[in-house]
Design an enzyme around this catalytic site. Sequence first.
Site, short mmCIF file in Angstrom:
data_model
loop_
_atom_site.label_atom_id
_atom_site.label_comp_id
_atom_site.label_asym_id
_atom_site.label_seq_id
_atom_site.Cartn_x
_atom_site.Cartn_y
_atom_site.Cartn_z
N LYS A 260 12.43 13.97 -3.19
CA LYS A 260 11.26 13.36 -2.55
C LYS A 260 11.64 11.97 -2.03
O LYS A 260 12.11 11.13 -2.80
CB LYS A 260 10.11 13.25 -3.55
CG LYS A 260 8.91 12.43 -3.06
CD LYS A 260 7.94 12.16 -4.19
CE LYS A 260 6.88 11.13 -3.76
NZ LYS A 260 5.97 10.78 -4.87
N ASP A 265 4.87 4.20 -0.28
CA ASP A 265 3.67 4.98 -0.57
C ASP A 265 2.48 4.05 -0.78
O ASP A 265 2.28 3.51 -1.88
CB ASP A 265 3.88 5.85 -1.81
CG ASP A 265 2.66 6.72 -2.11
OD1 ASP A 265 1.81 6.87 -1.21
OD2 ASP A 265 2.57 7.24 -3.24
N LYS A 272 -3.89 2.88 -2.70
CA LYS A 272 -3.62 2.41 -4.06
C LYS A 272 -4.17 1.00 -4.27
O LYS A 272 -4.38 0.25 -3.30
CB LYS A 272 -2.10 2.38 -4.30
CG LYS A 272 -1.43 3.74 -4.32
CD LYS A 272 0.08 3.58 -4.51
CE LYS A 272 0.78 4.93 -4.53
NZ LYS A 272 0.50 5.69 -5.76
N ASP A 342 -3.10 10.44 -1.86
CA ASP A 342 -2.08 9.81 -2.71
C ASP A 342 -1.33 10.84 -3.55
O ASP A 342 -0.45 10.48 -4.33
CB ASP A 342 -2.72 8.74 -3.61
CG ASP A 342 -1.68 7.82 -4.25
OD1 ASP A 342 -0.57 7.70 -3.67
OD2 ASP A 342 -1.96 7.25 -5.31
N ARG A 346 4.03 16.13 -3.35
CA ARG A 346 4.06 17.60 -3.42
C ARG A 346 3.88 18.23 -2.04
O ARG A 346 4.34 19.34 -1.78
CB ARG A 346 3.00 18.09 -4.40
CG ARG A 346 1.57 17.79 -4.01
CD ARG A 346 0.61 17.78 -5.18
NE ARG A 346 0.79 16.59 -5.99
CZ ARG A 346 0.07 16.34 -7.11
NH1 ARG A 346 -0.83 17.21 -7.52
NH2 ARG A 346 0.28 15.24 -7.79
#
Length: 489
Positions: A260, A265, A272, A342, A346
């Site tokens: 990954k 992010d 976040k 978030d 996956r």
Amino acid sequence: MEFSTTTARAEAIKADAIAVGVFADGELTPSARAIDKAARGAIKAAVRSGDMTGKRGTVVTLRGVPGVAAARVVVVGLGGRDDFSDRAYGDAVRAAAKACPGAAEIAMAATEWSVNGRDTEWLARQFALAARESVFRSDELKSKKEDSNGPTRAVLLHAAGDSAERGLKQGTAIANGTALTKRLGNLPPNICTPSFLADEARKLAKQWKLGVEVLETKQLEALKMGSFLSVARGSAQPPRLIVLKHEGGGKSAPVVLVGKGITFDSGGISIKPGAAMDEMKFDMCGAASVIGTMRTVAELKLKLNVIGVVATCENMPSGTASRPGDIVTSMSGQTIEILNTDAEGRLILCDALTYVERFKPAAVVDIATLTGACVIALGNVNSGLFANNDELAEELLGASRSAGDAAWHMPLGDEYQEQLKTNFADMANIGTPSNAGAITAACFLSRFTKSYPWAHIDIAGTAWKSGAAKGATGRPVPLLSQFLLQRAG
């Protein structure tokens, strides 16, 4: 740092420093006894005075010791024999190396420090890995570099022979892969972008004669990687799918590593909190560990086919970003309702895991800083290990123990799959209710891995450290390298 071995007596070693060990009960290791005898009781005197307690990681440095050729004698506390672990061995090597500022060469009688029955090859490998870790620097972008006055050469005593040389060679290669992983992880997100990672992969391939292919946006669209692209579309940085190939195993089926690579992010629209958001540059540590492991594999010229695949992009909020409630179609054809942007790792991994089916792999291992839930469950000690194949899981657990890179086998039961149900798509990207988050994330990935033996390593708690020691750890490169060494025989 360069490594060598010697069979010379400890007191006769002409080095800037010689390191020997003392256990918590005051017992001296054989080389410590030899130096103590030559020095007329200098080490025992340090023990009697309380200067050296033998407590794990403690260090006392003696200078100008009579009867000893080395300029300094570094006495390292090894702790108790009953609770001596493989980790304690590495701690002792690191402590000795750090205790020698200004010493160009240090000799260590480290083969005497383990009481766990490890063989010479293991001791030499872990010696090289721990010694290199002690001198790692993260000052690449500082205008004034840190003083790198640690040792540049390390000599392992009482370890001559093919096993020792093989262990040092393996340890050096693993250390090189780990250092590359740490460097990539530590770089800021304005430098370490998906395109930067692709360029680094190309450089690695050129240096070590690896096959390399980099897929860009149009190619990903042609492959119908709708899930992966849904994460990337909120950012000005274009996504990349990087494929590195080491072909050392003839016509045998390859082992595939999938990383990954979220280079930053923000959480996307499900943004976040601001506190510690800078640490989300580490969300590409799974990708970094794949690139680092491929370097190790290439350096060791393993007789094994290994393919490293990195799915990399940013997860950013914008007018083009995915929204909670969006439904996307993955490369596999399965549809996914995005309930939380978030939970993006996956979404990029599922398409990468579908993509690797074309290699007809013997096994696939994905590595990802996937869930905060894994940090809650296991802290920063163990990585979380999930698998659809018990033999593969045991193989990886054995490698983790041998490498001193701890992992814990987590459940992956059908009962947890129920939490991914949604009224509007084949699955949701998070579980409802939200408990068992690390498990439901693995369950999500398992829906894309039914055609091969697969394992998932969640490194959210182990890929980096916070606080004063902030920085990437390089894990799980040692685990992955040991796994591949075992596979290569």
